[in-house]
Design an enzyme around this catalytic site. Structure first.
Site, PDB file in Angstrom:
ATOM      1  NE  ARG C  57      -3.928 -29.436 -17.610  1.00  0.00           N
ATOM      2  CZ  ARG C  57      -2.884 -28.945 -18.264  1.00  0.00           C
ATOM      3  NH1 ARG C  57      -2.511 -29.482 -19.404  1.00  0.00           N
ATOM      4  NH2 ARG C  57      -2.193 -27.951 -17.760  1.00  0.00           N
ATOM      5  CB  THR C  58     -11.177 -28.770 -17.228  1.00  0.00           C
ATOM      6  OG1 THR C  58     -10.304 -29.423 -16.307  1.00  0.00           O
ATOM      7  CG2 THR C  58     -12.546 -29.404 -17.171  1.00  0.00           C
ATOM      8  CE  LYS C  86     -24.084  -4.964 -15.942  1.00  0.00           C
ATOM      9  NZ  LYS C  86     -24.882  -5.080 -17.175  1.00  0.00           N
ATOM     10  NE  ARG C 107     -12.322 -25.668 -12.166  1.00  0.00           N
ATOM     11  CZ  ARG C 107     -11.413 -26.641 -12.219  1.00  0.00           C
ATOM     12  NH1 ARG C 107     -11.670 -27.743 -12.905  1.00  0.00           N
ATOM     13  NH2 ARG C 107     -10.270 -26.539 -11.613  1.00  0.00           N
ATOM     14  CG  HIS C 135     -12.824 -32.203 -11.728  1.00  0.00           C
ATOM     15  ND1 HIS C 135     -13.528 -32.088 -12.902  1.00  0.00           N
ATOM     16  CD2 HIS C 135     -11.569 -31.741 -11.996  1.00  0.00           C
ATOM     17  CE1 HIS C 135     -12.735 -31.578 -13.816  1.00  0.00           C
ATOM     18  NE2 HIS C 135     -11.547 -31.355 -13.303  1.00  0.00           N
TER      19      HIS C 135
END
Lengths: 308, 308, 308
Positions: C57-58, C86, C107, C135
């Site tokens: 959604r975000t 890596k 995120r 957030h």
């Protein structure tokens, strides 16, 4: 004829007029699809690409269609990386995503998913395959290929391979029945086309013949449509190999064919068509993949109301 | 010099003139790469990004290059989510995708994959690394970095790390030999550069010296090119740690260096370069990553015929 | 007020004036977000989308915001397909990617990741959630939803569900305290809002009340903000079911509600809100998801200096 804001879920209720309308629109899209002409027809529009199971070819061809018309693409990404892993229903996903975009193309493993999505969506939904259900844009690109490379009127076509589970061939036969095609079915007995579908198609105007081998059909037909036979359909691997070997096309098989014969395949192929066939003028499957672009451009233009 | 429609597969047959031509084109791209100028050079063009193994940096840098020039990107996505899982050959994938796009950038684990792809593709293929094979855009961005941050003429460069398996350093040495560079090789004896490559490079015009430690080389060189040593190369973890520790660069190591020394690294680094080096004027590896953008813009512009 | 080149990491130090400024900018973006107007405000700009954990959604809402303003998106892709596998540090990833793009949305599962990224990045970083941390764009879209669908002045709001771990509700309460809101907290005792947060919020100007059931609060409030309760919080599944059942909203629950009551939810919901509520005028959660687009458009426009 008005496709604006209409969902594209199934071919079943498409009339011949509707199909012809889309194919004509696709023809006008071809120079843009080839990159020979530029277009901003869908500039400022966003297409959401929700693929709940992988299908590279269909997805890339839809994305190309959108980009070639100047539009943008918003990708759901892989499903386990999405809210669906948190247990969200398809209806909720659709009602969120339809706030972000102007149209949604949906691929889903469950039959009926596209119809359900279209009930909840405020923007048009295009079905890119829903399990054992429908895959209308594949059928339309098959028809377009036949129109461009052969002819839809007075067509003699043979379909070979898995005709029992093959959603693609069922849908194509229904559509071809509208044009009164002569259809020859070639399959191992385990994978015959279901009787009720055959009856339906005949009732709609097609002529049907069933044979056992490609050799019996090859002399007569304008188009030979090959499909993959899935190993999983056979309990016995030896049986699978025997069948797969019999329904394979090689340069040898083609010796008896009409000069104009076109060979189609929805791809990916495994070994139904020998590589040597690729260089013959009969090979038409890569063109067929390309034709998915102008057909999907036409559909996007129509449902978004950018063309009529 | 005409790069239009040419595949970019390997540096081996690139002349100095060809390299200089690309680097000059890249220089003109820099203000656009930095976002200081706008360009629509590749507007309406689509680049397919087919990465059959992950390589974030290379992929993102190619995508940025395309976007900065006004073009669009079509991504294959992760490989197990694609037709390849159904057993499709690379040749078939390429012959489908080349109908969707104007150019293809390919990353593949198998040596020779890019060459094979270019044989089947109707659009130019750019090799973004094919296993133990080639990775020409990495070499070009390395050369561009040296040109911009140091100098290609009369260059004294040291290469440290895994010189045996390191495709990147082999390719760079071949290219630098065209400019008559003085190259110092620094590696543990298990990871020495293969004798035949050393001979080749000397035959092409480079001067080669081999030493055991960075300390022996650091006073003299204009550029120090560091590479990662992979743990997997060593059967004994203790041996790996000893070697990794020896071929590590710290602020201490740099005390003896020329003021103008530039340190390069293809990234990602693990611990070959201490974080403290990042803030010195020697650190050049993040700039080097950025320089991938103008170099790839130049290549895309050239093969698509948008610049000459 | 100047947001140009500023990172957006946390709401904690946002004044009421700053919030109002962003919400006003979002309001101007709405017609573009709806696709009713076109914009080229961020044409030529690239946004990197670095999601180290999934959040469909975000991510989609940020990408839509960028596309609707004419900008482009560069996606890191799934994390295990990236250099991070890596062993690259976040700081290194950021210092590479900031050379490709004009802004980064991040995120990350680790608290503080966005702040760290902003320390290393040359371009503005927007925090799209950092674990138990912040957030801010979720809080801003929540505030925007309240402003558009109800009112921020003299607001009576109830928050129901997991108020202990729910980062979303903590951040929203902090912001609402700036507007002197009357906040009713509804949660099982295991998931009460931490005492120190309650004290903080009161000190900042909010009025707080705690009750046990939705029924006790429903008559009074303008907004009911529902959240998901995670099964994992409860050692005993029976206890979870009991609690989840009690904090569930149905058409029945709403009988006592004000006519103007709006129900919000950050989505995805599991079964906190019965489907039957969707068709009532109280349901506001899908609109709320949409409002993420104009809010993120405003933020992108502000930090990129395209609007003031």
């Amino acid at each position: 004829m008005n496709f604006k804001d209409q969902p594209i879920i199934s071919m079943r209720n498409f009339s011949r007029e509707m199909i012809d309308h889309i194919l004509t629109a696709a023809e006008k899209m071809e120079p843009i699809a080839r990159g020979e002409e530029r277009s901003d027809l869908l500039s400022g529009k966003i297409l959401a690409v929700l693929f709940f199971e992988p299908s590279t070819r269909t997805r890339m061809s839809f994305e190309t269609a959108m980009l070639r018309l100047g539009g943008d693409v918003l990708n759901l990404g892989s499903v386990d990386a999405s809210s669906i892993a948190k247990g969200e229903t398809l209806a909720d996903t659709i009602r969120v995503v339809d706030g972000y975009v102007d149209a949604i193309v949906l691929r889903h493993p469950k039959e009926g998913a596209a119809h359900l999505a279209s009930e909840f969506s405020r923007v048009p939904v295009l079905n890119a395959g829903d399990g054992a259900g429908h895959h209308p844009t594949q059928t339309l690109l098959d028809l377009y290929t036949i129109k461009r490379e052969s002819h839809l009127e007075d067509l003699k076509i043979a379909l070979a391979g898995d005709l029992k589970y093959g959603r693609t061939v069922h849908s194509l036969c229904y559509a071809l029945s509208l044009y009164g095609a002569q259809i020859t079915l070639i399959s191992p007995k385990e994978l015959r086309m279901p009787e009720e579908i055959i009856n339906d198609i005949i009732a709609r105007g097609a002529k049907i013949k069933e044979v056992d081998t490609i050799e019996e059909a090859i002399r007569d037909v304008d188009v030979l449509y090959m499909t993959r036979i899935q190993k999983e359909r056979f309990p016995d691997p030896a049986e699978y190999r025997k069948v797969a070997n019999r329904l394979k096309i090689t340069a040898e098989t083609l010796k008896e064919a009409k000069k104009e014969l076109k060979i189609m395949h929805p791809l990916p192929r495994v070994n139904e068509i020998d590589n040597k066939v690729d260089d013959t003028p009969h090979a038409c499957y890569f063109k067929q993949a390309f034709y998915g672009v102008p057909v999907r451009m036409a559909l996007l233009g129509l449902v978004l109301g950018a063309i009529e």
